[in-house]
Design an enzyme around this catalytic site. Structure first.
Site, PDB file in Angstrom:
ATOM      1  N   SER A 175      14.539  20.526 -16.275  1.00  0.00           N
ATOM      2  CA  SER A 175      13.421  21.463 -16.298  1.00  0.00           C
ATOM      3  C   SER A 175      13.873  22.758 -16.942  1.00  0.00           C
ATOM      4  O   SER A 175      15.005  23.206 -16.735  1.00  0.00           O
ATOM      5  CB  SER A 175      12.921  21.738 -14.875  1.00  0.00           C
ATOM      6  OG  SER A 175      12.030  22.848 -14.840  1.00  0.00           O
ATOM      7  N   HIS A 209       0.832  -1.216   0.000  1.00  0.00           N
ATOM      8  CA  HIS A 209       0.000   0.000   0.000  1.00  0.00           C
ATOM      9  C   HIS A 209       0.869   1.269   0.000  1.00  0.00           C
ATOM     10  O   HIS A 209       0.401   2.339   0.396  1.00  0.00           O
ATOM     11  CB  HIS A 209      -0.948   0.029   1.201  1.00  0.00           C
ATOM     12  CG  HIS A 209      -1.841  -1.161   1.308  1.00  0.00           C
ATOM     13  ND1 HIS A 209      -3.046  -1.258   0.642  1.00  0.00           N
ATOM     14  CD2 HIS A 209      -1.687  -2.327   1.989  1.00  0.00           C
ATOM     15  CE1 HIS A 209      -3.614  -2.417   0.919  1.00  0.00           C
ATOM     16  NE2 HIS A 209      -2.813  -3.089   1.722  1.00  0.00           N
TER      17      HIS A 209
END
Length: 437
Positions: A266, A145
């Protein structure tokens, strides 16, 4: 497929020139089968072979020009062959239908494409195997999870990947056998104008199997299996890529894609190092799943054939194989150059103050005779102190009066010893790789 995601070796299989060469080979081999069956003169075969020649981009353009009139690609090809070969060309395509050429050629192309894909998969599996043994005992946190569960090794994780890739390889090998078929059975597949011996000759000489029974086409469940196998392998690669993306997150940073000199992450933020290769693989896997659905839609055709599948296959044939080929080589390079950070893995192991050893305490209490649910309550309440109070798990356990009635402080400390999670790694590796080192 756009050049950005194409490797030349694979995309060349789908060029117009390569397609025409295959059509030529099918036609000439069929004529050879007719000669062997006594249905055509050998002189015609020799003349056609001598004059057929190779194909150029200019030839492909001429055939396309003819097709603008005929509105039929195979007829345009045959018209061109008549121009090139002369009177002997009348023996080409005798008793055949267009799908005899198209489907047999497609079987050849898909077979050869899969050979390249299997080669690429071999590179991937070699890279995963090498990194698995490199990190056979590199301990990291296992997660369920997305939450810390119990320790695992990075090599164990990669062994799971290798095992899954092995199943993918087996599916591809079965798909290769399924797709490597041809048919020269004529309109609606009855052999009304050519005997089965001609089909058997063609398939034997081209390295295919005759379709045991066909209509005017090779049945498309074969193609659906093929593209389904590609989609499944793509899904596996995406699964691995998603794992790498998660492990590269700033808060985790246990592995990282290689960041090469001069690379930029970026246009706005110079600090960025993004998992762009893995993200690209996730996106391309979506295409493969779409192609598989399209192939399934091609299975149901009207009666002995229609051509609703044709437009689909003109797209998904080259695109799916080119994408899969590209994905495998991209993922192989990713794995070969993947940066692994064992120190960060160890840091993350210690992040929750030892609560990942909770099951060892629980099992020890059960072995000592305590009811499992009662033991669970004791262990859980001490584990929750870490989440809610920031308490050290071992310290909390050593201060629990109910626990100390059953376990000694030394027994509690022993449950925090290392090594228990790696003691069966060799057994796992022996199962997956057939060796331990």
């Amino acid at each position: 497929m756009i050049p950005r995601y194409s490797r030349q070796e694979m995309s060349a299989l789908w060029s117009d020139v390569a397609r025409l060469r295959r059509w030529r080979d099918v036609e000439l081999t069929a004529l050879e089968g007719m000669v062997e069956a006594g249905l055509a003169p050998r002189e015609a075969l020799e003349d056609c072979r001598a004059r057929a020649g190779d194909f150029t981009a200019e030839d492909a353009a001429r055939i396309e020009e003819i097709e603008r009139t005929t509105k039929h690609d195979v007829i345009a090809f045959l018209t061109f062959m008549e121009e090139r070969v002369g009177p002997s060309a009348r023996w080409l395509h005798l008793g055949m239908t267009s799908s005899d050429v198209l489907d047999t050629s497609l079987g050849l192309t898909l077979r050869d494409a899969l050979d390249l894909i299997l080669k690429g998969l071999g590179r991937v599996m070699a890279a995963v195997e090498k990194r698995a043994f490199e990190h056979r005992l590199t301990v990291m946190m296992g997660r369920s999870h997305g939450i810390h569960a119990e320790p695992i090794t990075f090599g164990h994780k990669l062994a799971i990947w290798y095992d899954e890739l092995s199943r993918g390889r087996a599916r591809l090998e079965r798909a290769r056998e399924t797709i490597a078929v041809g048919k020269i059975s004529g309109a609606v597949g009855t052999f009304a104008h050519l005997p089965p011996a001609v089909e058997e000759t063609v398939c034997r000489k081209l390295g295919l199997h005759p379709a045991p029974a066909s209509s005017q086409i090779v049945q498309r469940d074969r193609h659906a299996e093929y593209f389904g196998a590609l989609a499944l392998l793509g899904a596996s690669v995406e699964k691995f890529a998603v794992e790498i993306r998660h492990l590269q997150r700033t808060e985790v940073r246990e592995v990282e894609e290689a960041f090469t000199p001069g690379q930029k992450g970026s246009s706005a933020m110079p600090h960025k190092r993004n998992p762009i290769l893995s993200e690209n693989l996730s996106g391309l896997a979506r295409l493969l799943r779409g192609y598989a659905v399209s192939a399934l839609e091609d299975v149901a055709l009207w009666h002995e054939r229609d051509i609703s599948h044709s437009s689909v296959e003109r797209v998904i044939g080259p695109d799916a194989t080119i994408v899969m080929d590209f994905m495998l080589h991209r993922f192989a390079g990713l794995m070969e150059n993947l940066r692994v950070y064992p120190e960060q893995m160890q840091k993350n192991l210690e992040l929750l103050g030892g609560v990942v050893n909770s099951q060892r305490i629980l099992l020890e209490l059960a072995r000592k005779g305590m009811d499992r649910q009662a033991a669970y309550v004791i262990v859980q309440r001490n584990a929750m102190k870490m989440y809610e109070e920031g308490a050290d798990f071992r310290t909390a356990l050593l201060a629990d009066a109910d626990l100390l009635k059953v376990m000694t402080p030394e027994e509690i400390r022993d449950c925090f010893s290392t090594g228990y999670h790696t003691r069966h790694v060799d057994d796992i590796f022996r199962r997956v790789f057939g060796r331990t080192g």
